[in-house]
Design a protein around this motif. Structure first.
Motif, short mmCIF file in Angstrom:
data_model
loop_
_atom_site.label_atom_id
_atom_site.label_comp_id
_atom_site.label_asym_id
_atom_site.label_seq_id
_atom_site.Cartn_x
_atom_site.Cartn_y
_atom_site.Cartn_z
N PHE A 1 63.22 40.99 17.53
CA PHE A 1 61.82 41.14 17.96
C PHE A 1 60.98 40.43 16.90
O PHE A 1 61.06 40.74 15.72
N ASP A 2 60.19 39.48 17.35
CA ASP A 2 59.67 38.44 16.46
C ASP A 2 58.14 38.47 16.37
O ASP A 2 57.45 38.72 17.36
N GLY A 3 57.62 38.14 15.19
CA GLY A 3 56.19 38.28 14.92
C GLY A 3 55.27 37.18 15.42
O GLY A 3 54.04 37.39 15.45
N HIS A 4 55.81 36.03 15.84
CA HIS A 4 54.87 34.97 16.26
C HIS A 4 55.56 33.84 17.02
O HIS A 4 56.51 33.24 16.53
N ALA B 1 51.20 40.73 7.72
CA ALA B 1 51.11 39.27 7.85
C ALA B 1 52.27 38.86 8.75
O ALA B 1 53.42 38.91 8.34
N SER B 2 51.97 38.48 9.99
CA SER B 2 53.03 38.33 11.00
C SER B 2 53.93 37.13 10.77
O SER B 2 55.09 37.15 11.15
N HIS B 3 53.38 36.07 10.16
CA HIS B 3 54.20 34.86 9.96
C HIS B 3 53.75 34.12 8.70
O HIS B 3 53.01 33.16 8.74
N SER B 4 54.23 34.64 7.55
CA SER B 4 53.92 34.06 6.24
C SER B 4 55.10 34.27 5.30
O SER B 4 55.92 35.16 5.54
N ASN B 5 55.17 33.49 4.25
CA ASN B 5 56.30 33.58 3.32
C ASN B 5 55.84 33.86 1.88
O ASN B 5 54.67 34.14 1.64
N ALA B 6 56.80 33.75 0.96
CA ALA B 6 56.54 34.08 -0.45
C ALA B 6 55.97 32.86 -1.18
O ALA B 6 56.62 31.81 -1.29
N LYS C 1 52.97 46.29 0.44
CA LYS C 1 53.94 47.38 0.20
C LYS C 1 53.21 48.73 0.10
O LYS C 1 53.61 49.71 0.72
N ASP C 2 52.15 48.77 -0.71
CA ASP C 2 51.40 50.02 -0.90
C ASP C 2 50.87 50.58 0.41
O ASP C 2 50.76 51.80 0.58
N SER C 3 50.53 49.69 1.34
CA SER C 3 49.97 50.14 2.62
C SER C 3 51.07 50.47 3.64
O SER C 3 50.77 50.84 4.76
N ASP C 4 52.33 50.28 3.23
CA ASP C 4 53.49 50.47 4.12
C ASP C 4 53.46 49.48 5.29
O ASP C 4 53.80 49.82 6.42
N GLY C 5 53.03 48.25 5.01
CA GLY C 5 52.89 47.21 6.04
C GLY C 5 54.15 46.39 6.24
O GLY C 5 55.27 46.89 6.05
N LEU C 6 53.96 45.11 6.60
CA LEU C 6 55.11 44.26 6.93
C LEU C 6 54.74 42.78 6.78
O LEU C 6 53.60 42.39 7.04
N VAL C 7 55.73 41.99 6.41
CA VAL C 7 55.63 40.52 6.45
C VAL C 7 56.75 39.98 7.33
O VAL C 7 57.91 40.37 7.18
N GLY C 8 56.38 39.10 8.26
CA GLY C 8 57.36 38.42 9.11
C GLY C 8 57.68 37.05 8.54
O GLY C 8 56.76 36.25 8.29
N LEU C 9 58.96 36.77 8.33
CA LEU C 9 59.39 35.48 7.76
C LEU C 9 59.05 34.34 8.72
O LEU C 9 59.51 34.32 9.86
#
Ligand SMILES: [Zn+2]
Length: 353
Positions: free
Chosen positions: A10-13, A227-232, A251-259
């Motif tokens: 299941f993909d972010g973008h 951030a649905s589609h971003s990297n490091a 991380k603090d907000s318990d969120g997510l980053v999609g590669l």
């Protein structure tokens, strides 16, 4: 773990709707069922175990995409941002592109999901699960009436900006090397957009926002930061990627980053050249997991919107990535989280169901 029992993705973008819009709208949407010349369709999704994801409604700027891709092959680049698009111009295009999404649903290609229960049921049924997402809020009026109506139609995710400015805030230009500390933060309209999205249960997508806008959302939203589609940024110092302090806030907000699979956001040198080994994707995944934890990383391919590594050219190639992830040492539980579990977890917290 063998290819046959790899977890669904299941993909972010993805940007397939824009392609269907450009190639004829409803008449082109049939090709999504039978197979098309592109990264994502029903046939390839079955082959690759692509269960669904965020389908972006994006209003194209009059910009020569070939020129943009060519510029981004260079060692450094700084592309000018396209002009802002007025609400009057944006709304009809948004309607036309969203209509393609609902046309795909009426043809049985996918289901537009309004809750996480919807997504789970749709994935279990074998149908593609789609989230109605708007990338760049040009179609939303300052009174937010359009937001309320689009929510009723199924909208569940919005980026206040694609990279060009809106009445809500400012995005980052395609610039390498660069960080995202460019321009002012959210406007008063932007702050009200955040508040209303939180009330409705519409996810706010931080990809494309500049740093000041990111921190405004971090301060004002009560929801997990996504951030649905971003990297490091540490591994690829592109304006579109996330710095360590941004990752810490997510991380603090318990969120997510999609590669993001876009090669310009994966490669250390930021160039839009597709000879990128899967190991470079694993490096970003490792980094994101290290900084966010195993529960806050997912995928955000950017399929049909970017040049991606050769080994994962279309969704049919996604087994290549998952096999590489498993061989890299990610166990079954982590694979499931990265492939879809974390997205469902963060959406449950954001949408409230
Ligand atoms: Zn994007």
């Amino acid at each position: 773990m063998t290819a046959a029992n790899l977890p669904l993705i299941f993909d972010g973008h993805n940007d397939v709707l824009l392609h269907l819009y450009r190639s004829g709208g409803a008449t082109a949407s049939d090709s999504f069922l039978t197979g098309r010349d592109g990264a994502l369709d029903v046939v390839k999704a079955k082959l690759g175990g692509f269960g669904g994801g965020f389908f972006a409604v994006y209003i194209p700027s009059p910009l020569d995409n070939a020129f943009k891709m060519e510029e981004m092959e260079k060692p450094t680049y700084d592309l000018p941002l396209p002009e802002a698009i007025d609400w009057e111009d944006a709304l009809p295009v948004t309607m036309a592109i969203a209509a393609i999404l609902f046309d795909l649903e009426s043809k049985g290609a996918l289901k537009v999901c309004r809750s996480v229960a919807d997504i789970r049921n749709t994935l279990a049924s074998g149908q593609m699960a789609a989230i109605f997402h708007i990338e760049g809020a040009e179609a939303i009026d300052p009174d937010l009436n359009t937001l309320d109506v689009l929510y009723q139609a199924g909208l569940r995710s919005i980026g206040p900006v694609w990279s060009r400015p809106t009445i809500f805030g400012n995005g980052v230009p395609f610039r390498y090397p660069s960080d995202a500390d460019i321009g002012a933060g959210l406007t008063d309209h932007g702050l009200r957009l955040v508040k209303r999205c939180d009330e409705l249960g519409v996810m706010i997508d931080l990809s494309h926002l500049n740093a000041a806008g990111f921190w405004d959302v971090a301060r004002h939203s009560s929801k997990p930061l996504v951030a649905s589609h971003s990297n490091a940024h540490r591994l690829c110092p592109h304006s579109r990627n996330l710095t360590d302090d941004q990752l810490a806030a997510i991380k603090d907000s318990d969120g997510l980053v999609g590669l993001n699979f876009a090669v310009a956001f994966l490669r250390q040198d930021g160039r839009m050249i597709d000879d990128v080994p899967l190991e470079q994707m694993l490096r970003h995944l490792d980094y994101l997991i290290e900084h966010l934890g195993e529960d806050r990383v997912g995928l955000g391919s950017d399929y049909d919107g970017a040049i991606v590594p050769r080994d994962v050219t279309t969704v049919a190639d996604l087994p290549n990535l998952r096999v590489a992830m498993a061989q890299h040492g990610y166990d079954d539980a982590l694979m499931t989280k990265l492939c879809h579990g974390n997205w469902l977890r963060v959406l449950e917290k954001t949408w409230g169901s």
